[in-house]
Design a protein around this motif. Structure first.
Motif, PDB file in Angstrom:
ATOM      1  N   ASP A 272     -76.667  -5.070  36.491  1.00 46.21           N
ATOM      2  CA  ASP A 272     -77.983  -4.909  37.122  1.00 46.21           C
ATOM      3  C   ASP A 272     -79.027  -4.469  36.110  1.00 46.21           C
ATOM      4  OD1 ASP A 272     -76.928  -5.659  39.536  1.00 46.21           O
ATOM      5  OD2 ASP A 272     -76.725  -3.601  40.311  1.00 46.21           O
ATOM      6  N   ARG A 273     -78.649  -3.548  35.230  1.00 43.56           N
ATOM      7  CA  ARG A 273     -79.587  -3.065  34.198  1.00 43.56           C
ATOM      8  C   ARG A 273     -79.970  -4.198  33.255  1.00 43.56           C
ATOM      9  NH1 ARG A 273     -82.707   1.107  33.631  1.00 43.56           N
ATOM     10  NH2 ARG A 273     -81.799   2.460  32.057  1.00 43.56           N
ATOM     11  N   ALA A 274     -78.993  -5.003  32.859  1.00 47.06           N
ATOM     12  CA  ALA A 274     -79.266  -6.119  31.950  1.00 47.06           C
ATOM     13  C   ALA A 274     -80.214  -7.119  32.596  1.00 47.06           C
ATOM     14  CB  ALA A 274     -77.965  -6.796  31.545  1.00 47.06           C
ATOM     15  N   THR A 275     -79.996  -7.424  33.862  1.00 45.78           N
ATOM     16  CA  THR A 275     -80.866  -8.364  34.573  1.00 45.78           C
ATOM     17  C   THR A 275     -82.270  -7.799  34.721  1.00 45.78           C
ATOM     18  OG1 THR A 275     -78.970  -9.224  35.806  1.00 45.78           O
ATOM     19  CG2 THR A 275     -81.160  -9.650  36.722  1.00 45.78           C
ATOM     20  N   GLU A 276     -82.355  -6.534  35.076  1.00 46.74           N
ATOM     21  CA  GLU A 276     -83.643  -5.862  35.259  1.00 46.74           C
ATOM     22  C   GLU A 276     -84.465  -5.847  33.967  1.00 46.74           C
ATOM     23  OE1 GLU A 276     -84.980  -1.170  35.503  1.00 46.74           O
ATOM     24  OE2 GLU A 276     -82.999  -1.758  36.219  1.00 46.74           O
ATOM     25  N   ILE A 277     -83.802  -5.586  32.851  1.00 48.18           N
ATOM     26  CA  ILE A 277     -84.498  -5.462  31.564  1.00 48.18           C
ATOM     27  C   ILE A 277     -84.715  -6.822  30.909  1.00 48.18           C
ATOM     28  CG2 ILE A 277     -84.230  -4.511  29.216  1.00 48.18           C
ATOM     29  CD1 ILE A 277     -82.793  -2.103  30.540  1.00 48.18           C
ATOM     30  N   GLY A 278     -83.908  -7.814  31.281  1.00 49.06           N
ATOM     31  CA  GLY A 278     -84.011  -9.123  30.649  1.00 49.06           C
ATOM     32  C   GLY A 278     -83.206  -9.197  29.374  1.00 49.06           C
ATOM     33  N   CYS A 279     -82.018  -8.611  29.421  1.00 48.88           N
ATOM     34  CA  CYS A 279     -81.154  -8.524  28.241  1.00 48.88           C
ATOM     35  C   CYS A 279     -79.929  -9.398  28.443  1.00 48.88           C
ATOM     36  CB  CYS A 279     -80.744  -7.059  28.042  1.00 48.88           C
ATOM     37  SG  CYS A 279     -79.310  -6.799  26.999  1.00 48.88           S
ATOM     38  N   PRO A 280     -79.603 -10.287  27.517  1.00 46.65           N
ATOM     39  CA  PRO A 280     -78.371 -11.076  27.615  1.00 46.65           C
ATOM     40  C   PRO A 280     -77.157 -10.196  27.310  1.00 46.65           C
ATOM     41  CG  PRO A 280     -79.555 -11.630  25.587  1.00 46.65           C
ATOM     42  CD  PRO A 280     -80.428 -10.678  26.339  1.00 46.65           C
ATOM     43  N   LEU A 281     -76.334  -9.949  28.322  1.00 48.75           N
ATOM     44  CA  LEU A 281     -75.176  -9.073  28.188  1.00 48.75           C
ATOM     45  C   LEU A 281     -73.891  -9.897  28.172  1.00 48.75           C
ATOM     46  CD1 LEU A 281     -73.916  -6.201  28.192  1.00 48.75           C
ATOM     47  CD2 LEU A 281     -74.000  -6.288  30.699  1.00 48.75           C
ATOM     48  N   ARG A 282     -73.011  -9.585  27.231  1.00 46.08           N
ATOM     49  CA  ARG A 282     -71.734 -10.284  27.103  1.00 46.08           C
ATOM     50  C   ARG A 282     -70.595  -9.269  27.144  1.00 46.08           C
ATOM     51  NH1 ARG A 282     -75.043 -13.370  28.009  1.00 46.08           N
ATOM     52  NH2 ARG A 282     -75.759 -15.207  26.829  1.00 46.08           N
ATOM     53  N   VAL A 283     -69.459  -9.682  27.720  1.00 46.13           N
ATOM     54  CA  VAL A 283     -68.271  -8.834  27.800  1.00 46.13           C
ATOM     55  C   VAL A 283     -67.295  -9.264  26.704  1.00 46.13           C
ATOM     56  CG1 VAL A 283     -66.375  -8.032  29.250  1.00 46.13           C
ATOM     57  CG2 VAL A 283     -68.597  -8.580  30.287  1.00 46.13           C
ATOM     58  N   CYS A 284     -66.851  -8.307  25.907  1.00 49.62           N
ATOM     59  CA  CYS A 284     -65.990  -8.624  24.763  1.00 49.62           C
ATOM     60  C   CYS A 284     -64.603  -9.086  25.200  1.00 49.62           C
ATOM     61  CB  CYS A 284     -65.835  -7.399  23.870  1.00 49.62           C
ATOM     62  SG  CYS A 284     -67.369  -6.827  23.121  1.00 49.62           S
ATOM     63  N   PRO A 285     -64.041 -10.033  24.495  1.00 48.97           N
ATOM     64  CA  PRO A 285     -62.655 -10.449  24.776  1.00 48.97           C
ATOM     65  C   PRO A 285     -61.666  -9.405  24.272  1.00 48.97           C
ATOM     66  CG  PRO A 285     -63.490 -11.617  22.858  1.00 48.97           C
ATOM     67  CD  PRO A 285     -64.641 -10.805  23.387  1.00 48.97           C
ATOM     68  N   ASP A 286     -60.416  -9.555  24.680  1.00 50.65           N
ATOM     69  CA  ASP A 286     -59.362  -8.689  24.137  1.00 50.65           C
ATOM     70  C   ASP A 286     -59.184  -8.987  22.653  1.00 50.65           C
ATOM     71  OD1 ASP A 286     -58.889  -7.568  26.625  1.00 50.65           O
ATOM     72  OD2 ASP A 286     -57.333  -9.027  27.138  1.00 50.65           O
ATOM     73  N   LEU A 287     -58.762  -7.999  21.916  1.00 48.10           N
ATOM     74  CA  LEU A 287     -58.601  -8.174  20.471  1.00 48.10           C
ATOM     75  C   LEU A 287     -57.577  -9.260  20.156  1.00 48.10           C
ATOM     76  CD1 LEU A 287     -59.649  -6.967  17.790  1.00 48.10           C
ATOM     77  CD2 LEU A 287     -57.627  -5.487  17.792  1.00 48.10           C
ATOM     78  N   LYS A 288     -56.563  -9.386  20.989  1.00 45.25           N
ATOM     79  CA  LYS A 288     -55.517 -10.383  20.734  1.00 45.25           C
ATOM     80  C   LYS A 288     -56.014 -11.820  20.901  1.00 45.25           C
ATOM     81  CE  LYS A 288     -53.783  -9.948  25.491  1.00 45.25           C
ATOM     82  NZ  LYS A 288     -54.410 -11.170  25.983  1.00 45.25           N
ATOM     83  N   ASP A 289     -57.202 -11.990  21.491  1.00 43.02           N
ATOM     84  CA  ASP A 289     -57.724 -13.340  21.728  1.00 43.02           C
ATOM     85  C   ASP A 289     -58.417 -13.930  20.501  1.00 43.02           C
ATOM     86  OD1 ASP A 289     -56.814 -13.252  24.323  1.00 43.02           O
ATOM     87  OD2 ASP A 289     -58.701 -12.532  25.156  1.00 43.02           O
ATOM     88  N   TYR A 290     -58.665 -13.114  19.468  1.00 45.55           N
ATOM     89  CA  TYR A 290     -59.302 -13.643  18.255  1.00 45.55           C
ATOM     90  C   TYR A 290     -58.276 -14.436  17.457  1.00 45.55           C
ATOM     91  CZ  TYR A 290     -63.216 -10.592  19.331  1.00 45.55           C
ATOM     92  OH  TYR A 290     -64.283  -9.985  19.956  1.00 45.55           O
TER      93      TYR A 290
END
Length: 573
Positions: A272-290
């Motif tokens: 909600d904060r990201a949408t309100e501010i206009g910030c592109p928010l991403r969720v990090c993958p698990d370390l094993k996925d790299y």
């Protein structure tokens, strides 16, 4: 020249008497908090590092600074307005900070480790890095780093007086107001990074985010949020949703942000904060996925809980490098998405492996004594500490030459629930538990870096005695129920010693008693050792009979820092 700080600590009368009766027949000579004048000489030439630190410490108890905090608590926006005012009085502007190409990181747990990983990776790419963090462990200049190293004493002293002088000469026009300790250091860090012409600055938030004094940053290049939990509730709120709202306050319009996976309620607020501010928010993958060619990524910081921090650091450094190479590109998508994994470069892999962040899951071995140091001070971080200690201590014990004595050295500060933290530690099956305040030594040399004037010694000692009572309570309950040991088949050296406790007046006296002369580094610090009553010495029997001693030092980063001052004397140089 300014008056040197008095080195004695104010005695807490009743507690001093009690400790004298219980453990210290010679009393607590010298163990009192110093009182000193806040008057500071204006002559800059000849001022030394300790003069600068002693002057800095006056901002801990500066009456106008404390009044600022009281006024602004109910009007948090005033905190940022005041910070901008102090910045301008130091002849800096918020627009100057745009030149620092900042990576801004907040979180409850792991934000410092994330910053350390990120800085190491970007320094490995050949960039001149600045890194601002808190708190410091041994010396205050650790908070301000250039290319991974704390700035030197001469550089700290030079820039300190430049900033302090500008604020001092303008204070009369502002009702005598001077910035409080953390605000001043934040301004000083910005000044240092600008003067030293860093290519980027990694900035760790102090507390929260929205109204933290670092949040005068207008245009960071990328933002990050590490794991969220309950901490600093008087300032941030008492629910995970309120805390997430505060942390999301560092988001900026159009500036990419990344978060590790969060509890569902916290993640909803961040979205909600990201949408309100206009910030592109991403969720990090698990370390094993790299994607890596040669097995899993190796981290320089121990513990499974560092994996999300490393993934966040990879995303932050990768995004920063992309912006550096393609400055015109920016994400227009403000929806919350899963950040893609990628193949880390060899420099990134090397950076993760070589990251060093003292006081967090750190092991130090001195002869027959092994120290496990971790500044865990929240429920989640203590759970992670217990998991790390359980595994690491068991490995060391398997290689021991005989019986191992296990000791807890603990203290906690502020509003933390010490009893709850101690309960998490009881399954580690310590032979002894030792409690002491965050006072490095009772008869001190001049070490202004680790002084705290916001809390009395009487209060600190009361807290230690409360912690001792909690430990006894947990152990008596645990014995009646038959505790489940995290380290299987480990028994105490002698059942009659289980649950024994001692309270000491300072960190050095605690370490000297725990090690029983078997750590050559601590033994070399034996000048001015306070005498110990026979009843306390009798409790040392398991330490004397053990082939090796394991010591977990936890509950407070300030406690860990005070211990490291003695265990690694070079850290004070």
């Amino acid at each position: 020249m300014m008056a040197r700080v008095s080195r004695r600590l104010l005695p807490g009368l009743a507690l001093t008497a009690r400790l004298r009766q219980e453990a210290w027949p010679g009393g607590l000579a010298g163990s009192s908090v110093s009182q000193f004048s806040t008057q500071t000489a204006h002559q800059i030439p000849g001022m030394e590092y300790q003069d600068a630190v002693c002057t800095l410490n006056t901002l801990q108890t500066n009456a106008s600074a404390l009044d600022q905090v009281r006024r602004e608590r109910s009007h948090p926006q005033l905190q940022l307005d005041a910070m901008i005012g102090f910045l301008e009085r130091a002849r800096l502007g918020v627009e100057d900070l745009d030149c620092l190409n900042i990576i801004h990181v907040t979180g409850t747990k792991g934000k410092g480790s994330t910053c350390a990983f990120t800085e190491q990776i970007l320094r490995g790419h050949g960039f001149r890095t600045g890194f601002y963090s808190s708190p410091h462990l041994v010396q205050v200049r650790e908070r301000i780093r250039i290319n991974g190293q704390p700035i030197g004493k001469e550089l700290f002293t030079k820039y300190f007086w430049q900033v302090y002088g500008r604020l001092e000469e303008t204070k009369e026009a502002y009702g005598g107001a001077m910035p409080a300790y953390f605000r001043f250091l934040t301004i000083l860090a910005f000044h240092v990074f600008l003067q030293e012409k860093v290519d980027l600055a990694v900035i760790e938030v102090g507390i929260g985010g929205a109204y933290d004094c670092t949040n005068i940053i207008r245009k960071p290049w990328v933002c990050g949020i590490s794991s969220l939990g309950i901490d600093h509730t008087q300032i941030l709120g008492d629910t995970i949703e309120k805390i997430a709202w505060q942390k999301g306050g560092i988001f900026k319009p159009g500036v990419p942000a990344f978060t590790v996976k969060q509890p569902e309620d916290a993640m909803a607020v961040l979205k909600d904060r990201a949408t309100e501010i206009g910030c592109p928010l991403r969720v990090c993958p698990d370390l094993k996925d790299y994607q890596v060619d040669h097995g899993p990524l190796c981290l320089g910081l121990a513990g499974q809980h560092q994996h999300p921090n490393a993934s966040l650091a990879l995303q932050l450094s990768h995004t920063w490098l992309q912006k550096r190479c393609s400055p015109g590109e920016s994400s227009k998508n403000t929806s919350v998405l899963q950040a893609p994994s990628f193949e880390p470069s060899s420099i990134m892999v090397k950076g993760l492996a070589e990251t060093n962040w003292p006081g967090r899951n750190q092991t130090v071995k001195h002869g027959a004594v092994t120290y496990f140091l971790d500044g865990a001070h929240t429920m989640r971080s203590m759970q992670a500490c217990v998991s790390w200690f359980t595994e690491s201590a068991a490995q060391h014990e398997r290689n021991a030459s005989g019986p191992v004595a296990r000791v807890l050295l603990f203290n906690a500060t502020g509003e933390r629930d010490s009893a709850a933290l101690l309960k998490l530690l009881t399954p580690c099956h310590f032979d002894l538990a030792v409690f002491c305040p965050n006072i490095t030594e009772a008869i001190t040399s001049c070490n202004a870096d680790q002084q705290n004037f916001n809390i009395s010694v009487e209060h600190m000692l009361t807290r230690c005695l409360d912690n001792e009572r909690s430990w006894h309570l947990h152990n008596s309950l645990g014995n009646s129920n038959g505790p489940q040991l995290l380290i299987e088949e480990r028994l105490p050296l002698d059942p009659k010693w289980k649950g024994d406790t001692v309270v000491f007046p300072c960190i050095l006296s605690a370490l000297q008693w725990i090690t029983q002369g078997r750590d050559p580094v601590v033994a070399d610090l034996a000048t001015g050792v306070l005498p110990v009553k026979p009843s306390v010495m009798a409790k040392a029997a398991p330490l004397q009979s053990a082939a090796e001693i394991q010591v977990l030092i936890t509950g407070s980063l300030h406690l860990v820092g005070g211990a490291l001052k003695h265990l690694d004397p070079a850290s004070s140089n």
